[in-house]
Write a protein that holds these residues in place. Structure first.
Motif, PDB file in Angstrom:
ATOM      1  N   MET A   1       0.840  -1.205   0.000  1.00 47.20           N
ATOM      2  CA  MET A   1       0.000   0.000   0.000  1.00 47.20           C
ATOM      3  C   MET A   1       0.874   1.253   0.000  1.00 47.20           C
ATOM      4  O   MET A   1       0.625   2.207  -0.752  1.00 47.20           O
ATOM      5  CB  MET A   1      -0.898   0.002   1.237  1.00 47.20           C
ATOM      6  N   GLU A   2       1.885   1.251   0.835  1.00 45.89           N
ATOM      7  CA  GLU A   2       2.763   2.411   0.952  1.00 45.89           C
ATOM      8  C   GLU A   2       3.547   2.642  -0.339  1.00 45.89           C
ATOM      9  O   GLU A   2       3.709   3.784  -0.799  1.00 45.89           O
ATOM     10  CB  GLU A   2       3.732   2.200   2.117  1.00 45.89           C
ATOM     11  N   ALA A   3       4.037   1.562  -0.941  1.00 45.73           N
ATOM     12  CA  ALA A   3       4.885   1.679  -2.124  1.00 45.73           C
ATOM     13  C   ALA A   3       4.099   2.053  -3.380  1.00 45.73           C
ATOM     14  O   ALA A   3       4.618   2.761  -4.253  1.00 45.73           O
ATOM     15  CB  ALA A   3       5.631   0.364  -2.359  1.00 45.73           C
ATOM     16  N   THR A   4       2.868   1.595  -3.489  1.00 40.57           N
ATOM     17  CA  THR A   4       2.104   1.788  -4.725  1.00 40.57           C
ATOM     18  C   THR A   4       1.006   2.836  -4.630  1.00 40.57           C
ATOM     19  O   THR A   4       0.464   3.245  -5.649  1.00 40.57           O
ATOM     20  CB  THR A   4       1.453   0.466  -5.161  1.00 40.57           C
ATOM     21  N   GLY A   5       0.675   3.270  -3.399  1.00 42.44           N
ATOM     22  CA  GLY A   5      -0.429   4.214  -3.252  1.00 42.44           C
ATOM     23  C   GLY A   5      -1.762   3.607  -3.633  1.00 42.44           C
ATOM     24  O   GLY A   5      -2.694   4.312  -4.043  1.00 42.44           O
ATOM     25  N   ALA A   6      -1.865   2.280  -3.498  1.00 45.43           N
ATOM     26  CA  ALA A   6      -3.070   1.568  -3.923  1.00 45.43           C
ATOM     27  C   ALA A   6      -4.253   1.879  -3.019  1.00 45.43           C
ATOM     28  O   ALA A   6      -4.108   2.317  -1.874  1.00 45.43           O
ATOM     29  CB  ALA A   6      -2.807   0.060  -3.933  1.00 45.43           C
ATOM     30  N   ALA A   7      -5.453   1.616  -3.563  1.00 44.25           N
ATOM     31  CA  ALA A   7      -6.673   1.790  -2.773  1.00 44.25           C
ATOM     32  C   ALA A   7      -6.849   0.643  -1.790  1.00 44.25           C
ATOM     33  O   ALA A   7      -7.506   0.803  -0.754  1.00 44.25           O
ATOM     34  CB  ALA A   7      -7.889   1.876  -3.700  1.00 44.25           C
ATOM     35  N   GLY A   8      -6.258  -0.512  -2.101  1.00 39.82           N
ATOM     36  CA  GLY A   8      -6.385  -1.648  -1.207  1.00 39.82           C
ATOM     37  C   GLY A   8      -5.514  -2.800  -1.647  1.00 39.82           C
ATOM     38  O   GLY A   8      -5.099  -2.878  -2.814  1.00 39.82           O
ATOM     39  N   VAL A   9      -5.229  -3.697  -0.720  1.00 40.05           N
ATOM     40  CA  VAL A   9      -4.444  -4.907  -0.999  1.00 40.05           C
ATOM     41  C   VAL A   9      -5.087  -6.075  -0.261  1.00 40.05           C
ATOM     42  O   VAL A   9      -5.454  -5.950   0.905  1.00 40.05           O
ATOM     43  CB  VAL A   9      -2.977  -4.759  -0.545  1.00 40.05           C
ATOM     44  N   VAL A  10      -5.239  -7.197  -0.959  1.00 44.30           N
ATOM     45  CA  VAL A  10      -5.762  -8.424  -0.351  1.00 44.30           C
ATOM     46  C   VAL A  10      -4.751  -9.547  -0.595  1.00 44.30           C
ATOM     47  O   VAL A  10      -4.266  -9.709  -1.720  1.00 44.30           O
ATOM     48  CB  VAL A  10      -7.127  -8.819  -0.945  1.00 44.30           C
ATOM     49  N   ILE A  11      -4.443 -10.292   0.463  1.00 46.83           N
ATOM     50  CA  ILE A  11      -3.522 -11.422   0.346  1.00 46.83           C
ATOM     51  C   ILE A  11      -4.146 -12.638   1.035  1.00 46.83           C
ATOM     52  O   ILE A  11      -4.616 -12.532   2.161  1.00 46.83           O
ATOM     53  CB  ILE A  11      -2.158 -11.110   0.991  1.00 46.83           C
ATOM     54  N   ILE A  12      -4.150 -13.766   0.344  1.00 49.46           N
ATOM     55  CA  ILE A  12      -4.633 -15.028   0.910  1.00 49.46           C
ATOM     56  C   ILE A  12      -3.514 -16.057   0.843  1.00 49.46           C
ATOM     57  O   ILE A  12      -2.847 -16.189  -0.193  1.00 49.46           O
ATOM     58  CB  ILE A  12      -5.864 -15.551   0.147  1.00 49.46           C
ATOM     59  N   VAL A  13      -3.312 -16.781   1.935  1.00 48.87           N
ATOM     60  CA  VAL A  13      -2.379 -17.905   1.951  1.00 48.87           C
ATOM     61  C   VAL A  13      -3.185 -19.150   2.322  1.00 48.87           C
ATOM     62  O   VAL A  13      -3.841 -19.180   3.367  1.00 48.87           O
ATOM     63  CB  VAL A  13      -1.237 -17.694   2.969  1.00 48.87           C
ATOM     64  N   GLN A  14      -3.141 -20.164   1.462  1.00 50.00           N
ATOM     65  CA  GLN A  14      -3.945 -21.370   1.668  1.00 50.00           C
ATOM     66  C   GLN A  14      -3.078 -22.613   1.549  1.00 50.00           C
ATOM     67  O   GLN A  14      -2.115 -22.648   0.773  1.00 50.00           O
ATOM     68  CB  GLN A  14      -5.074 -21.433   0.630  1.00 50.00           C
ATOM     69  N   ASN A  15      -3.420 -23.627   2.338  1.00 48.82           N
ATOM     70  CA  ASN A  15      -2.819 -24.944   2.173  1.00 48.82           C
ATOM     71  C   ASN A  15      -3.629 -25.678   1.112  1.00 48.82           C
ATOM     72  O   ASN A  15      -4.793 -26.008   1.343  1.00 48.82           O
ATOM     73  CB  ASN A  15      -2.852 -25.714   3.495  1.00 48.82           C
ATOM     74  N   PRO A  16      -3.061 -25.952  -0.071  1.00 45.93           N
ATOM     75  CA  PRO A  16      -3.845 -26.563  -1.146  1.00 45.93           C
ATOM     76  C   PRO A  16      -4.212 -28.018  -0.892  1.00 45.93           C
ATOM     77  O   PRO A  16      -5.131 -28.543  -1.518  1.00 45.93           O
ATOM     78  CB  PRO A  16      -2.927 -26.437  -2.364  1.00 45.93           C
ATOM     79  N   VAL A  17      -3.515 -28.649   0.042  1.00 39.99           N
ATOM     80  CA  VAL A  17      -3.755 -30.068   0.295  1.00 39.99           C
ATOM     81  C   VAL A  17      -5.081 -30.299   1.005  1.00 39.99           C
ATOM     82  O   VAL A  17      -5.832 -31.216   0.676  1.00 39.99           O
ATOM     83  CB  VAL A  17      -2.602 -30.680   1.110  1.00 39.99           C
ATOM     84  N   ASP A  18      -5.389 -29.450   1.999  1.00 43.95           N
ATOM     85  CA  ASP A  18      -6.630 -29.633   2.756  1.00 43.95           C
ATOM     86  C   ASP A  18      -7.570 -28.430   2.697  1.00 43.95           C
ATOM     87  O   ASP A  18      -8.644 -28.449   3.297  1.00 43.95           O
ATOM     88  CB  ASP A  18      -6.325 -29.974   4.213  1.00 43.95           C
ATOM     89  N   GLY A  19      -7.161 -27.376   2.004  1.00 45.84           N
ATOM     90  CA  GLY A  19      -8.026 -26.213   1.841  1.00 45.84           C
ATOM     91  C   GLY A  19      -7.993 -25.221   2.986  1.00 45.84           C
ATOM     92  O   GLY A  19      -8.722 -24.223   2.980  1.00 45.84           O
ATOM     93  N   GLU A  20      -7.146 -25.450   4.001  1.00 47.61           N
ATOM     94  CA  GLU A  20      -7.126 -24.558   5.165  1.00 47.61           C
ATOM     95  C   GLU A  20      -6.533 -23.192   4.816  1.00 47.61           C
ATOM     96  O   GLU A  20      -5.516 -23.098   4.142  1.00 47.61           O
ATOM     97  CB  GLU A  20      -6.322 -25.180   6.301  1.00 47.61           C
ATOM     98  N   ILE A  21      -7.211 -22.131   5.306  1.00 50.86           N
ATOM     99  CA  ILE A  21      -6.734 -20.763   5.104  1.00 50.86           C
ATOM    100  C   ILE A  21      -5.755 -20.440   6.221  1.00 50.86           C
ATOM    101  O   ILE A  21      -6.111 -20.412   7.396  1.00 50.86           O
ATOM    102  CB  ILE A  21      -7.905 -19.759   5.109  1.00 50.86           C
TER     103      ILE A  21
END
Length: 553
Positions: free
Chosen positions: A226-246
């Motif tokens: 956000m600081e570097a790009t002046g963006a309106a928003g940032v969303v980040i998701i990290v998921q375990n693809p094996v069992d679907g856990e967020i």
């Protein structure tokens, strides 16, 4: 009247008053008869304490804490020197202004709760201030030991409203109602007739799949972006693809929102969507990875309209066309497949429907109203369709785990107050098979090409084979109803490590305002920081020498 006679009358009157007082004591305090008002026992219904929310490792994210709150008696304040005197006494424990206190006192009410609270163990110190017109009461508040960490996801638990996980698991977290008989003593103090343990009525504890440390990694990266790009928003998701856990769901936004952005933000995905078009084309036998396709030198007319590429390319192999993110190649490939099959495939990967994650406010996304040939061509490269971050991350996880679309999970387990009755830990929930092994292998190779020599080179993580795809999509200008030439959504979704996926990481940067707006230079580096830090924290072994997937043929 003689002195003896006067003394006798006086003694008789006093004795009578003593008898009356004794009888009143017996009736109202010592042993009041059934049905008597005043100090008679009364039955009330009280709710037990609310349960605690933990991360996957048992770290507290939200808990209830007993606090001592202050309230004002406006009449007593007036009788004890007024607001000026009150302000001088209370300023040491409150940041409330004199004008604010005056406004509240002007209501003349006998009970005005103040927004001043202290931990229960500080009661003695507050009482020693002896402030006229100020009383104390017990309150229970939800507190957040990790501050603002994951606050959008966790939500709030107010008197009149709940959001996020607090709402999603309200039925389990809420304390049980208990009937308690109480009576008052001569000093008016409320005393329970029977002792009971609060733990009996306490709500269950909820353990989320979130990892506090990975959440910190994601939120720090979002804030830096956000600081570097002046963006309106940032969303980040990290998921375990094996069992679907967020493992993390981070949001940073200039304008606060009551929604949970990872499940409620609808956006056009752009080129990150191309992988699903290629998935169908491989499954249908419509393409081979080494066949040649002409990219029209960057401009292609289709149904009296034009499709363009950001780089002018001539003849490329199918894999090269994907690595360099050619819209024209993707549109041409889509023309080899029927509209019905493309529409069905899009839905099979989970788009146009809720993912099944147990959080409130999830959006379904937006599907085209009419699937004409031109719309189908643009949908093939992620334009004209709306998806949510959780849908896109979860669909990439289906490629990572061998072709299985899973329900994304946010709850790890639920434990009752007594610690003995445990809700069984949620297992992997398969929705459907979306790709066979052969197709998955081909898709992983192409995702690896993107990072090796294509548009995703800035997503590389030292020591690991990475696969992923960049995306750059124009936003709709609300004023004109047309695509904006100023506002874009930059994104990247990738898999770590490619040969044995343990993480799926999605990054979306909304409307970057500083520098350029390409997913390759805005979102891909954020992916690299998050994926690298998360892999190190999880001690994911580096990719072995020679494990790199097949290079381009």
């Amino acid at each position: 009247m003689t002195k003896k006679r006067f003394a006798g009358i006086f003694i008789g009157v006093c004795a009578a008053w003593l008898l009356v007082a004794a009888r009143l004591f017996m009736l109202q305090i010592w042993s009041p008869p059934d049905g008597c008002d005043g100090f008679a026992p009364k039955e009330t219904v009280e709710n037990g304490p609310r349960g605690t929310i933990y991360d996957r490792n048992g770290e507290v994210l939200v808990m209830s804490r007993k606090m001592t709150g202050l309230f004002m008696d406006a009449k007593l304040v007036e009788e004890s020197g007024g607001v000026s005197s009150l302000y001088e006494r209370i300023r040491s424990v409150s940041s409330m202004s004199k004008s604010e206190l005056a406004r509240m006192a002007a209501t003349k009410r006998r009970y005005i709760p103040l927004d001043i609270e202290f931990p229960a163990d500080e009661i003695a110190a507050i009482r020693s201030l002896n402030i006229p017109g100020i009383g104390m009461e017990e309150r229970v508040r939800r507190v957040y030991p990790e501050g603002e960490l994951a606050r959008e996801l966790l939500g709030i638990c107010g008197t009149h409203a709940k959001t996020g996980a607090e709402l999603a698991f309200d039925g389990q977290l809420s304390g049980h109602a208990v009937r308690v008989r109480k009576q008052r003593d001569g000093a008016g103090r409320s005393i329970p007739e029977d002792f009971y343990f609060e733990e009996v009525s306490r709500g269950a504890d909820v353990y989320l799949t979130i990892d506090k440390n990975i959440q910190h990694i994601a939120e720090r990266a979002a804030a830096e972006s956000m600081e570097a790009t002046g963006a309106a928003g940032v969303v980040i998701i990290v998921q375990n693809p094996v069992d679907g856990e967020i493992l993390a769901a981070a949001t940073r936004r200039k304008t606060p929102s009551a929604r949970i952005s990872p499940i409620a933000e609808v956006f056009e995905p752009g080129s990150t969507f191309k992988i699903f078009t290629y998935a169908l084309a491989f499954a249908e036998g419509a393409i081979k990875d080494d066949e040649l396709i002409f990219c029209e030198n960057g401009k292609y007319k289709i149904y009296d309209k034009y499709i363009g590429d950001h780089e002018k390319k001539g003849t490329l192999t199918v894999r090269e066309a994907f690595a360099f993110s050619s819209n024209i190649a993707c549109a041409k490939i889509s023309q080899r497949i029927s509209v019905d099959k493309i529409r069905t495939s899009v839905r099979n990967f989970g788009f146009g429907a809720q993912s099944g994650i147990k959080l409130p406010g999830e959006e379904k996304g937006l599907m085209p109203r009419k699937w004409d040939p031109f719309t189908t061509a643009t949908v093939s490269f992620g334009q004209g369709i709306g998806v949510t971050p959780i849908q896109l991350a979860n669909a990439y996880s289906s490629i990572a785990n061998g072709g299985w679309l899973l329900e994304p999970r946010i709850e790890k387990k639920i434990v009752s107050a007594d610690g003995r009755r445990r809700a069984q830990e949620s297992g992997r929930t398969v929705v459907r098979r979306v790709a066979d092994d052969k197709t998955v292998a081909a898709l992983k190779e192409m995702l690896g090409d993107v990072v090796s020599y294509g548009t995703g080179q800035h997503s590389a993580v030292p020591g690991y084979n990475i696969g992923g795809k960049t995306g750059t999509a124009q936003k709709i200008d609300v004023a004109t109803g047309r695509y904006s030439k100023k506002h874009y959504v930059s994104s990247f979704c990738g898999i770590v490590p490619l040969e044995d996926p343990r993480l799926t990481v999605f990054v979306m940067v909304d409307s970057p305002a500083k520098g350029d707006y390409w997913g390759s230079t805005v979102a891909a580096p954020v992916f690299a920081r998050v994926a690298g830090a998360a892999a190190a924290y999880m001690r994911i072994p580096p990719s072995p020498s020679g494990a790199k997937l097949a290079s381009i043929k």
